[in-house]
Design an enzyme around this catalytic site. Structure first.
Site, PDB file in Angstrom:
ATOM      1  N   GLN A   1       7.370  -4.608   4.300  1.00  0.00           N
ATOM      2  CA  GLN A   1       7.586  -3.223   3.872  1.00  0.00           C
ATOM      3  C   GLN A   1       6.246  -2.591   3.499  1.00  0.00           C
ATOM      4  O   GLN A   1       6.152  -1.401   3.298  1.00  0.00           O
ATOM      5  CB  GLN A   1       8.520  -3.177   2.650  1.00  0.00           C
ATOM      6  CG  GLN A   1       9.882  -3.776   2.891  1.00  0.00           C
ATOM      7  CD  GLN A   1      10.679  -3.875   1.606  1.00  0.00           C
ATOM      8  OE1 GLN A   1      11.307  -2.905   1.168  1.00  0.00           O
ATOM      9  NE2 GLN A   1      10.645  -5.025   0.970  1.00  0.00           N
TER      10      GLN A   1
ATOM     11  N   ASP B   1      -0.355  -1.955   3.725  1.00  0.00           N
ATOM     12  CA  ASP B   1      -1.776  -2.216   3.416  1.00  0.00           C
ATOM     13  C   ASP B   1      -2.479  -3.100   4.444  1.00  0.00           C
ATOM     14  O   ASP B   1      -3.674  -3.331   4.353  1.00  0.00           O
ATOM     15  CB  ASP B   1      -1.877  -2.844   2.002  1.00  0.00           C
ATOM     16  CG  ASP B   1      -1.057  -4.136   1.876  1.00  0.00           C
ATOM     17  OD1 ASP B   1      -0.567  -4.418   0.764  1.00  0.00           O
ATOM     18  OD2 ASP B   1      -0.881  -4.852   2.874  1.00  0.00           O
TER      19      ASP B   1
ATOM     20  N   HIS C   1       7.438  -0.093   7.754  1.00  0.00           N
ATOM     21  CA  HIS C   1       7.161   1.235   7.180  1.00  0.00           C
ATOM     22  C   HIS C   1       5.829   1.794   7.632  1.00  0.00           C
ATOM     23  O   HIS C   1       5.339   2.756   7.037  1.00  0.00           O
ATOM     24  CB  HIS C   1       7.195   1.148   5.647  1.00  0.00           C
ATOM     25  CG  HIS C   1       8.572   0.928   5.109  1.00  0.00           C
ATOM     26  ND1 HIS C   1       8.810   0.320   3.895  1.00  0.00           N
ATOM     27  CD2 HIS C   1       9.794   1.197   5.625  1.00  0.00           C
ATOM     28  CE1 HIS C   1      10.110   0.258   3.682  1.00  0.00           C
ATOM     29  NE2 HIS C   1      10.732   0.765   4.723  1.00  0.00           N
TER      30      HIS C   1
ATOM     31  N   GLY D   1       8.555 -10.916  -3.183  1.00  0.00           N
ATOM     32  CA  GLY D   1       7.913  -9.808  -3.881  1.00  0.00           C
ATOM     33  C   GLY D   1       8.425  -8.428  -3.552  1.00  0.00           C
ATOM     34  O   GLY D   1       7.661  -7.494  -3.322  1.00  0.00           O
ATOM     35  N   THR D   2       9.771  -8.292  -3.549  1.00  0.00           N
ATOM     36  CA  THR D   2      10.326  -6.954  -3.391  1.00  0.00           C
ATOM     37  C   THR D   2      11.484  -6.763  -4.361  1.00  0.00           C
ATOM     38  O   THR D   2      12.260  -7.673  -4.614  1.00  0.00           O
ATOM     39  CB  THR D   2      10.802  -6.677  -1.941  1.00  0.00           C
ATOM     40  OG1 THR D   2      11.362  -5.353  -1.890  1.00  0.00           O
ATOM     41  CG2 THR D   2      11.829  -7.678  -1.462  1.00  0.00           C
TER      42      THR D   2
ATOM     43  N   ASN E   1      10.094 -14.301  -6.570  1.00  0.00           N
ATOM     44  CA  ASN E   1       9.795 -13.064  -7.277  1.00  0.00           C
ATOM     45  C   ASN E   1       9.386 -13.389  -8.701  1.00  0.00           C
ATOM     46  O   ASN E   1       9.800 -14.394  -9.255  1.00  0.00           O
ATOM     47  CB  ASN E   1      11.027 -12.134  -7.267  1.00  0.00           C
ATOM     48  CG  ASN E   1      10.647 -10.691  -7.553  1.00  0.00           C
ATOM     49  OD1 ASN E   1       9.984 -10.406  -8.538  1.00  0.00           O
ATOM     50  ND2 ASN E   1      11.058  -9.779  -6.678  1.00  0.00           N
TER      51      ASN E   1
ATOM     52  N   GLU F   1      10.375 -11.860 -11.181  1.00  0.00           N
ATOM     53  CA  GLU F   1      11.593 -11.810 -12.016  1.00  0.00           C
ATOM     54  C   GLU F   1      12.806 -11.681 -11.103  1.00  0.00           C
ATOM     55  O   GLU F   1      12.670 -11.248  -9.951  1.00  0.00           O
ATOM     56  CB  GLU F   1      11.505 -10.616 -12.972  1.00  0.00           C
ATOM     57  CG  GLU F   1      11.306  -9.304 -12.254  1.00  0.00           C
ATOM     58  CD  GLU F   1      10.573  -8.260 -13.109  1.00  0.00           C
ATOM     59  OE1 GLU F   1       9.889  -8.625 -14.082  1.00  0.00           O
ATOM     60  OE2 GLU F   1      10.680  -7.075 -12.752  1.00  0.00           O
TER      61      GLU F   1
END
Ligand code: BV8
Length: 275
Positions: free
Chosen positions: A104, A107, A122, A219-220, A245, A247
């Site tokens: 997503q 960078d 994206h 990490g999303t 992740n 959290e």
């Protein structure tokens, strides 16, 4: 057997592995995530600027936001998370297991970490398109790479900085913004909220997920569609879904594996699989 070992064993039995990443995978490269407190730019919410309406009403402001992110991304370096994903791709491919990374992120740090099979769903900070072209798939004509950080005199590191005082704000005339050779205003080739993803890219993602029997989500926050739906698509095909992740997310409990921590710490060990 530890959950990690169980995860690793199951991963070696997979046929078609898909990794889905979000901003969390670039956090340890110093790129703020969207939900980070310090992720704000000039007190704007990301959603205030990543829309066609924002670009329509104030293209100079939106360009400053994206040029700032282009400069940040070009200075950032891939971190251990990116390289662990590249190593996993190599291991799986050498054991006849297919690998696709769907990111997503815009960078291009996965590309710089040498992962090969990437779907940038994206788009990219380093691709431009004219403001009227609908698609996002790079074709070298309508959507093309641009790694030049000096894209025009008015979009400099100073004028695009995240925290500048009001009297440093400059009024940028639209004519000074990047235009193509036909005089059409250019924009970053990134998918904004309310914009449909590129048709061909979505087809590629759907056929990849149809075959996927092992999804690894890294990490999303899993709140933006259509990416937020990918886990369910794999689960209805009885695929294994795992998540790494900092959290738990709203879906973590429904996944076969959830590992909490920084991806840069967890992934090198998790992906150190033996066949
Ligand atoms: C579309 C590019 C339709 C631009 C982005 C169905 C239901 C509800 C809403 C919708 C729906 N369908 C469509 C919508 C609307 C909308 C949407 O989903 N809205 C949300 C807010 C509900 N979706 C769209 O508009 C999409 N378009 O569906 O089109 C359509 C069809 C026809 C015609 C017209 C329209 C387009 C969405 C794309 C938007 N563009 N990015 C840019 O970057 O500038 S989205 C952007 O935010 C990211 O790309 C990503 O997708 C998303 C969320 O970001 P994350 O990557 O998850 O980052 P976040 O900060 O949220 O979380 C970071 C995570 O990492 C956290 O969980 C944190 O704990 C963790 N973390 C942090 N550090 C670490 C870590 N983990 C591990 N290690 C660490 N060190």
């Amino acid at each position: 057997m530890s959950k990690f070992k169980e995860f690793q064993k199951a991963l070696t039995k997979a046929k078609n592995v898909v990794v889905l990443t979000g901003a969390g995978v670039s956090a340890e490269s110093g790129i703020p995530t969207f939900r980070d407190k310090n992720g704000l730019w000039r007190q704007y919410e990301f959603m205030d600027l990543a829309t066609p309406e924002a670009f329509e009403s104030n293209p100079a402001l939106v360009w400053q936001f994206y040029q700032y992110r282009r400069i940040m991304a070009s200075k950032a370096k891939p971190n251990a998370s990116h390289y662990a994903i590249t190593n996993l791709e190599q291991k799986l491919l050498s054991n006849n297991i297919s690998f696709t990374l769907i990111t997503q992120n815009i960078d291009e740090l996965h590309k710089r970490a040498n992962t090969k099979n990437i779907i940038e769903m994206h788009g990219s900070l380093f691709r431009f398109k004219n403001e009227f072209y609908e698609g996002f798939k790079e074709d070298g004509i309508n959507v093309y790479s641009n790694y030049n950080l000096n894209i025009c005199d008015v979009l400099t590191e100073k004028t695009c900085a995240p925290n500048i005082s009001n009297d440093e704000l400059i009024n940028i005339d639209i004519s000074k913004l990047p235009h193509d050779e036909n005089g059409v205003l250019l924009r970053p080739a990134v998918v904004w909220f309310g914009e449909a993803l590129d048709y061909e890219i979505m087809n590629e993602i759907n056929s990849t997920l149809d075959k996927c029997d092992f999804l690894i989500i890294i990490g999303t926050s899993g709140v933006v569609y259509p990416a937020a739906n990918f886990a369910r698509l794999v689960q209805i095909n009885y695929g294994v879904v795992s998540e790494f992740n900092l959290e738990p997310t709203s879906l973590s409990k429904s996944f076969d594996y959830f590992f909490q921590g920084k991806s840069g710490d967890l992934l090198p060990e998790a992906f150190d699989i033996q066949f």
